[in-house]
Design an enzyme around this catalytic site. Structure first.
Site, PDB file in Angstrom:
ATOM      1  N   CYS A  20       0.083   3.914   2.722  1.00  0.00           N
ATOM      2  CA  CYS A  20       0.905   3.460   3.959  1.00  0.00           C
ATOM      3  C   CYS A  20       1.992   3.889   4.193  1.00  0.00           C
ATOM      4  O   CYS A  20       2.399   4.034   5.260  1.00  0.00           O
ATOM      5  CB  CYS A  20       0.767   1.856   4.084  1.00  0.00           C
ATOM      6  SG  CYS A  20      -1.261   1.145   3.911  1.00  0.00           S
ATOM      7  N   CYS A  35       0.755  -1.413  -0.142  1.00  0.00           N
ATOM      8  CA  CYS A  35      -0.020   0.076   0.000  1.00  0.00           C
ATOM      9  C   CYS A  35       0.830   1.269  -0.061  1.00  0.00           C
ATOM     10  O   CYS A  35       1.512   1.721   1.075  1.00  0.00           O
ATOM     11  CB  CYS A  35      -0.729  -0.021   1.178  1.00  0.00           C
ATOM     12  SG  CYS A  35      -1.796   1.523   1.851  1.00  0.00           S
TER      13      CYS A  35
END
Length: 111
Positions: free
Chosen positions: A35, A32
């Site tokens: 993230c 991600c």
């Protein structure tokens, strides 16, 4: 030095649900990009606010039972817990100033 802690299915209850101060949980995954983008911001918050709250990272791919329990559908998801209760959550990365503003408003409910 960073005060970020790592949670998993073996220590989530201890680190998050039984904590004596508010805990901000970052549900993330290795794949991600947002993230990874928010990680330095969370590390700064963990250091700057260590007296006020604990910041914990939880890899959603490695801990699917917890992610499922809290209905994490997108990453990153940030959830604020206090005395074992979920009191606030957001989905997606935010600039530090916006995240701190929202977090401070949520923390007001814990006083």
């Amino acid at each position: 030095m960073t005060d970020l802690r790592i949670a998993d299915e073996t220590n989530f209850d201890e680190l998050v649900l039984r904590a004596d101060k508010p805990v901000l949980v970052d549900f993330w995954a290795q794949w991600c990009p947002p993230c990874h983008q928010i990680l330095p911001i969370l590390a700064q918050i963990a250091d700057e606010r260590r007296d006020q709250l604990t910041v914990v990272k939880l890899n959603s791919d490695e801990n699917p039972a917890i992610s499922s329990k809290y209905r994490v559908m997108a990453l990153p998801t940030l959830m604020l817990f206090h005395h074992g209760e979920l009191i606030w959550s957001i989905v997606g990365a935010r600039p530090k100033a916006k995240l701190l503003k929202d977090l401070d408003e949520a923390l007001l409910t814990t006083v």
